[in-house]
Scaffold this motif. Structure first.
Motif, mmCIF file in Angstrom:
data_model
loop_
_atom_site.group_PDB
_atom_site.id
_atom_site.type_symbol
_atom_site.label_atom_id
_atom_site.label_comp_id
_atom_site.label_asym_id
_atom_site.label_seq_id
_atom_site.Cartn_x
_atom_site.Cartn_y
_atom_site.Cartn_z
ATOM 1 N N PRO A 155 8.666 -1.334 -1.256
ATOM 2 C CA PRO A 155 7.635 -2.338 -0.997
ATOM 3 C C PRO A 155 6.750 -2.009 0.201
ATOM 4 C CG PRO A 155 9.787 -3.186 -0.383
ATOM 5 C CD PRO A 155 10.022 -1.918 -1.131
ATOM 6 N N VAL A 156 7.253 -1.231 1.153
ATOM 7 C CA VAL A 156 6.424 -0.818 2.296
ATOM 8 C C VAL A 156 5.293 0.072 1.810
ATOM 9 C CG1 VAL A 156 6.398 0.428 4.479
ATOM 10 C CG2 VAL A 156 8.360 -1.010 3.896
ATOM 11 N N PHE A 157 5.617 1.061 0.985
ATOM 12 C CA PHE A 157 4.580 1.927 0.422
ATOM 13 C C PHE A 157 3.650 1.136 -0.496
ATOM 14 C CE2 PHE A 157 7.680 5.279 1.483
ATOM 15 C CZ PHE A 157 6.834 6.199 2.079
ATOM 16 N N ALA A 158 4.211 0.271 -1.313
ATOM 17 C CA ALA A 158 3.398 -0.479 -2.270
ATOM 18 C C ALA A 158 2.386 -1.368 -1.552
ATOM 19 C CB ALA A 158 4.307 -1.321 -3.165
ATOM 20 N N ARG A 159 2.831 -2.084 -0.531
ATOM 21 C CA ARG A 159 1.942 -2.978 0.199
ATOM 22 C C ARG A 159 0.842 -2.200 0.923
ATOM 23 N NH1 ARG A 159 -0.299 -7.617 0.117
ATOM 24 N NH2 ARG A 159 1.689 -8.670 -0.309
ATOM 25 N N THR A 160 1.190 -1.047 1.501
ATOM 26 C CA THR A 160 0.201 -0.251 2.233
ATOM 27 C C THR A 160 -0.827 0.376 1.301
ATOM 28 O OG1 THR A 160 1.894 0.257 3.899
ATOM 29 C CG2 THR A 160 -0.094 1.610 3.894
ATOM 30 N N LEU A 161 -0.361 0.912 0.168
ATOM 31 C CA LEU A 161 -1.257 1.609 -0.753
ATOM 32 C C LEU A 161 -2.051 0.658 -1.632
ATOM 33 C CD1 LEU A 161 1.175 4.444 -1.891
ATOM 34 C CD2 LEU A 161 -0.757 4.679 -0.328
ATOM 35 N N ARG A 162 -1.625 -0.579 -1.751
ATOM 36 C CA ARG A 162 -2.296 -1.524 -2.645
ATOM 37 C C ARG A 162 -3.751 -1.735 -2.241
ATOM 38 N NH1 ARG A 162 -3.290 -6.900 -1.761
ATOM 39 N NH2 ARG A 162 -3.794 -8.159 -3.617
ATOM 40 N N ALA A 163 -4.007 -1.861 -0.949
ATOM 41 C CA ALA A 163 -5.378 -2.090 -0.496
ATOM 42 C C ALA A 163 -6.296 -0.944 -0.910
ATOM 43 C CB ALA A 163 -5.403 -2.278 1.018
ATOM 44 N N GLU A 164 -5.806 0.297 -0.776
ATOM 45 C CA GLU A 164 -6.598 1.451 -1.198
ATOM 46 C C GLU A 164 -6.770 1.471 -2.719
ATOM 47 O OE1 GLU A 164 -8.014 3.786 0.724
ATOM 48 O OE2 GLU A 164 -7.348 2.841 2.584
ATOM 49 N N ALA A 165 -5.727 1.076 -3.433
ATOM 50 C CA ALA A 165 -5.819 1.055 -4.896
ATOM 51 C C ALA A 165 -6.839 0.021 -5.371
ATOM 52 C CB ALA A 165 -4.448 0.770 -5.498
ATOM 53 N N LEU A 166 -6.844 -1.148 -4.741
ATOM 54 C CA LEU A 166 -7.839 -2.155 -5.096
ATOM 55 C C LEU A 166 -9.246 -1.684 -4.775
ATOM 56 C CD1 LEU A 166 -6.040 -5.425 -3.887
ATOM 57 C CD2 LEU A 166 -6.439 -4.695 -6.252
ATOM 58 N N ARG A 167 -9.395 -0.963 -3.685
ATOM 59 C CA ARG A 167 -10.711 -0.445 -3.319
ATOM 60 C C ARG A 167 -11.177 0.606 -4.322
ATOM 61 N NH1 ARG A 167 -9.478 1.238 1.405
ATOM 62 N NH2 ARG A 167 -9.695 -0.820 2.367
ATOM 63 N N SER A 168 -10.231 1.370 -4.859
ATOM 64 C CA SER A 168 -10.615 2.423 -5.807
ATOM 65 C C SER A 168 -11.163 1.843 -7.107
ATOM 66 C CB SER A 168 -9.402 3.313 -6.105
ATOM 67 O OG SER A 168 -8.427 2.611 -6.863
ATOM 68 N N THR A 193 -4.735 8.623 -7.997
ATOM 69 C CA THR A 193 -3.669 9.249 -7.194
ATOM 70 C C THR A 193 -4.224 10.197 -6.134
ATOM 71 O OG1 THR A 193 -2.058 9.024 -8.994
ATOM 72 C CG2 THR A 193 -1.608 10.670 -7.294
ATOM 73 N N PRO A 194 -5.153 11.108 -6.462
ATOM 74 C CA PRO A 194 -5.740 11.928 -5.388
ATOM 75 C C PRO A 194 -6.468 11.095 -4.337
ATOM 76 C CG PRO A 194 -6.185 12.906 -7.529
ATOM 77 C CD PRO A 194 -5.611 11.551 -7.794
ATOM 78 N N TYR A 195 -7.073 9.992 -4.758
ATOM 79 C CA TYR A 195 -7.769 9.109 -3.819
ATOM 80 C C TYR A 195 -6.802 8.496 -2.813
ATOM 81 C CZ TYR A 195 -10.730 5.218 -2.257
ATOM 82 O OH TYR A 195 -11.443 4.321 -1.496
ATOM 83 N N LEU A 196 -5.566 8.233 -3.254
ATOM 84 C CA LEU A 196 -4.563 7.613 -2.385
ATOM 85 C C LEU A 196 -3.688 8.634 -1.669
ATOM 86 C CD1 LEU A 196 -3.274 4.781 -4.782
ATOM 87 C CD2 LEU A 196 -5.046 4.612 -3.030
ATOM 88 N N SER A 197 -3.870 9.915 -1.949
ATOM 89 C CA SER A 197 -2.947 10.929 -1.439
ATOM 90 C C SER A 197 -2.931 10.995 0.081
ATOM 91 C CB SER A 197 -3.310 12.295 -2.024
ATOM 92 O OG SER A 197 -4.641 12.663 -1.647
ATOM 93 N N THR A 198 -4.083 10.843 0.718
ATOM 94 C CA THR A 198 -4.123 10.920 2.185
ATOM 95 C C THR A 198 -3.294 9.809 2.813
ATOM 96 O OG1 THR A 198 -6.317 11.943 2.164
ATOM 97 C CG2 THR A 198 -5.628 10.855 4.193
ATOM 98 N N THR A 199 -3.525 8.592 2.362
ATOM 99 C CA THR A 199 -2.756 7.464 2.888
ATOM 100 C C THR A 199 -1.280 7.624 2.585
ATOM 101 O OG1 THR A 199 -4.664 6.025 2.544
ATOM 102 C CG2 THR A 199 -2.548 4.959 2.893
ATOM 103 N N LEU A 200 -0.953 8.139 1.396
ATOM 104 C CA LEU A 200 0.446 8.325 1.014
ATOM 105 C C LEU A 200 1.138 9.333 1.923
ATOM 106 C CD1 LEU A 200 2.775 7.809 -0.953
ATOM 107 C CD2 LEU A 200 1.839 9.612 -2.417
ATOM 108 N N ILE A 201 0.478 10.433 2.234
ATOM 109 C CA ILE A 201 1.074 11.462 3.102
ATOM 110 C C ILE A 201 1.338 10.902 4.490
ATOM 111 C CG2 ILE A 201 0.619 13.658 4.252
ATOM 112 C CD1 ILE A 201 -0.904 14.513 1.737
#
Length: 283
Positions: A155-168, A193-201
Motif C-alpha cells: 500500500p505504500v507503493f500503491a498510494r505513492t504511485l497512484r497520483a502519478e498514475a492518475l496524472r498519466s 509503466t515507463p512513465y512511473l518508473s522514475t518514481t518507482l525507483i
C-alpha cells in the motif's frame, strides 16, 4: 551576482557527487561482504565452545559469541540476509503496488475508491506492528517475516504511485494510445509503466532501508529469523544477553552494520531524488 553564485553551485554539485560516491562505495562494500558471507555460512554456524566470548582480536575481528562463533563471519552472513530479503520485499512490493496504482489510474472510479480504501486501512497500522501480526499468523520464520513486510509495503507503493498514475490518464501519449485503439493492458505496460518508473525507483530505494529495519526488528523480538540463522536483529538480541557481563562486541557489530547500511541507502535515495527531480524540472 553571477560571479558569486557560480562557486556555490559548483560546491553544491561536488558535495552531491561526493555523497553519491560515498553511498555507492558503502553499498558495494556491503554487497562484497554479503557475497563472502554466502560462502562462509558453515563456518559462521560452527560452534567452538573453547573460543567462546573472545574479545576482538587479529584472529577474530569482532570477537566471538557465547558459542564460540565468529561475530565477523556472522555479520557477513547477516549482510546477505538483509540485502536479499530487502531486495525481494521492495521488488515484489513495488511490482504489486505498481499494478494497484495503474489499476487506480486507468480503471473506473469505483475501483480506485475501493483499492485506496483498502490501502488506507492497511496504512492505518504501523508497519512493524502489521508485519508482526502477519508473521505471527503465518508462523515465525524468515520467509513469513518477508511476507509480512511485503504486505505492509504494497500500500505504500500503491498510494505513492497512484497520483502519478492518475496524472498519466490525461497525458497526450496515453490519449493518443487510446485514440488508435490500444488496449488498457498494453497502454499500462508500454506507456504508463515507463512513465512511473522514475518514481518507482526512488520509492524502492526509499523503502529499502525501512525494510531492513523492520526485518531486524522482527528478528529482534523473536518472530523473524530463528537460531542459528545469522540475522542482524537476532544477533543484537544475543548480544544484549551478554552486554551486562562486558561482552559488548556481540551486539555492537551487527548493530553498527545495520546503521551503516541504512545510512548508505538513505544517502543514495537522497541523490536519486535530487537527480531525477532535476531531470523532471529540465524536461
Amino acid at each position: 551576482m553571477t560571479t558569486l553564485t557560480r562557486p556555490k553551485r559548483v560546491l553544491a554539485r561536488r558535495s552531491v557527487d561526493g555523497q553519491l560516491v560515498l553511498a555507492l562505495v558503502m553499498i558495494a562494500g556491503f554487497v562484497v561482504i554479503a557475497v563472502v558471507g554466502l560462502f562462509m555460512q558453515t563456518q559462521a554456524n560452527t560452534v567452538n565452545v573453547a573460543d567462546s566470548l573472545q574479545p576482538p582480536s587479529a584472529e577474530h575481528l569482532f570477537g566471538t559469541d557465547a558459542q564460540g562463533r565468529s561475530v565477523a563471519l556472522r555479520v557477513a552472513v547477516g549482510s546477505g540476509i538483509a540485502i536479499v530479503s530487502a531486495t525481494v520485499a521492495v521488488l515484489v512490493g513495488g511490482a504489486l503496488g505498481l499494478i494497484v496504482a495503474i489499476a487506480c489510474g486507468l480503471g473506473p472510479r469505483w475501483l480506485d475508491a475501493v483499492l485506496m480504501r483498502l490501502a488506507d486501512s492497511v496504512l492505518a497500522f504501523p508497519q512493524l506492528l502489521l508485519a508482526l501480526a502477519v508473521t505471527m499468523a503465518l508462523g515465525t520464520g524468515l520467509i513469513t517475516a518477508n511476507i509480512g513486510i511485503i504486505v505492509t509495503v504494497v500500500p505504500v507503493f500503491a498510494r505513492t504511485l497512484r497520483a502519478e498514475a492518475l496524472r498519466s490518464r490525461n497525458e497526450p501519449f496515453v490519449e493518443a494510445a487510446r485514440t488508435i485503439g490500444l488496449s488498457l493492458p498494453r497502454i499500462a505496460v508500454r506507456h504508463v509503466t515507463p512513465y512511473l518508473s522514475t518514481t518507482l525507483i526512488v520509492q524502492m530505494a526509499a523503502n529499502f532501508g525501512n525494510v531492513v529495519l523492520i526485518l531486524a526488528g522482527l528478528s529482534f523480538i523473536g518472530v523473524g529469523a530463528q537460531p542459528p540463522t545469522a540475522e542482524w536483529g537476532a544477533m543484537i538480541t544475543d548480544g544484549l544477553q551478554n552486554a551486562l557481563t562486558g561482552q559488548w562486541w556481540i551486539g555492537v557489530a551487527p548493530g553498527l552494520a545495520l546503521v551503516l547500511l541504512v545510512i548508505a541507502v538513505n544517502l543514495l535515495t537522497d541523490q536519486l531524488r535530487h537527480r531525477f527531480g532535476a531531470r523532471q524540472r529540465m524536461s
